[in-house]
Write a protein that holds these residues in place. Structure first.
Motif, PDB file in Angstrom:
ATOM      1  N   GLU A   2       2.922  -7.425  -2.057  1.00 58.29           N
ATOM      2  CA  GLU A   2       4.079  -7.948  -2.788  1.00 58.29           C
ATOM      3  C   GLU A   2       5.300  -8.006  -1.876  1.00 58.29           C
ATOM      4  N   TRP A  25      -0.044   0.092  -6.652  1.00 58.56           N
ATOM      5  CA  TRP A  25      -0.562  -1.098  -7.339  1.00 58.56           C
ATOM      6  C   TRP A  25       0.496  -2.188  -7.414  1.00 58.56           C
ATOM      7  N   GLY A  28       0.646  -4.174  -4.517  1.00 59.61           N
ATOM      8  CA  GLY A  28      -0.550  -4.977  -4.299  1.00 59.61           C
ATOM      9  C   GLY A  28      -1.423  -4.472  -3.176  1.00 59.61           C
ATOM     10  N   SER A  30      -3.813  -2.323  -3.196  1.00 56.50           N
ATOM     11  CA  SER A  30      -5.224  -2.139  -3.555  1.00 56.50           C
ATOM     12  C   SER A  30      -6.012  -3.443  -3.439  1.00 56.50           C
ATOM     13  N   ASN A  31      -5.319  -4.555  -3.271  1.00 61.11           N
ATOM     14  CA  ASN A  31      -5.986  -5.862  -3.189  1.00 61.11           C
ATOM     15  C   ASN A  31      -6.359  -6.258  -1.760  1.00 61.11           C
ATOM     16  N   HIS A  32      -6.171  -5.363  -0.806  1.00 58.55           N
ATOM     17  CA  HIS A  32      -6.393  -5.719   0.600  1.00 58.55           C
ATOM     18  C   HIS A  32      -7.523  -4.900   1.210  1.00 58.55           C
ATOM     19  N   ASP A  33      -8.756  -5.306   0.908  1.00 58.69           N
ATOM     20  CA  ASP A  33      -9.925  -4.597   1.434  1.00 58.69           C
ATOM     21  C   ASP A  33     -10.060  -4.741   2.946  1.00 58.69           C
ATOM     22  N   LYS A  40      -2.874   0.618   5.076  1.00 60.53           N
ATOM     23  CA  LYS A  40      -2.240   0.496   3.764  1.00 60.53           C
ATOM     24  C   LYS A  40      -1.186   1.588   3.570  1.00 60.53           C
ATOM     25  N   ASN A  98     -11.544   5.840   0.011  1.00 58.27           N
ATOM     26  CA  ASN A  98     -10.476   5.714  -0.967  1.00 58.27           C
ATOM     27  C   ASN A  98     -10.562   6.740  -2.101  1.00 58.27           C
ATOM     28  N   ASP A 102      -7.355   7.959  -4.077  1.00 63.48           N
ATOM     29  CA  ASP A 102      -7.128   7.648  -5.487  1.00 63.48           C
ATOM     30  C   ASP A 102      -6.797   8.893  -6.294  1.00 63.48           C
TER      31      ASP A 102
END
Length: 125
Positions: A2, A25, A28, A30-33, A40, A98, A102
């Motif tokens: 973001e 979250w 964003g 978590s959207n970058h594998d 991250k 992860n 988490d």
């Protein structure tokens, strides 16, 4: 990730009271594998430092219920807040790296507060 810098005040309003995973979250991350957990986490640190420099995230002592104005650099403040992250339990060679992250991020709610509307502090829930 973001672009929080573009509409920073709106982004900060959206994360008021969020714990660490909520901020993660919202960014964003978590959207970058394609990124490693360390990469991250570095981006997460960049966000916190940016917000600290703009006086929107403050270091906060929940036991004493006071903001901390240490005059330390934002990087040092971030490192202090997240110094209890269990890097020693993260296996970089495992697809399960992860899992520890988490668990940690879901329960991490101490060390900072979000400054909103001039003087009101929102603590993570």
């Amino acid at each position: 990730m973001e672009n929080y810098k573009e509409n920073f005040d709106d982004f900060m309003m959206g994360i008021n009271g969020d714990n660490a995973i909520g901020i993660w979250w919202a960014l964003g991350l978590s959207n970058h594998d394609e990124l490693s957990l360390e990469e991250k986490f570095f981006l997460f640190k960049e966000f916190f430092c940016f917000a600290i420099k703009r006086n929107k995230i403050l270091e906060y002592n929940t036991e004493k219920e006071v903001a901390i104005f240490s005059r330390d650099s934002p990087e040092i403040v971030f490192d202090r807040i997240f110094s209890d992250f269990p890097w020693d339990k993260v296996d970089k060679n495992s697809s399960d790296e992860n899992r520890f992250f988490d668990v940690y991020m879901h329960v991490k709610v101490t060390g900072w507060a979000t400054l909103c509307e001039g003087t009101y502090l929102f603590l993570p829930e």
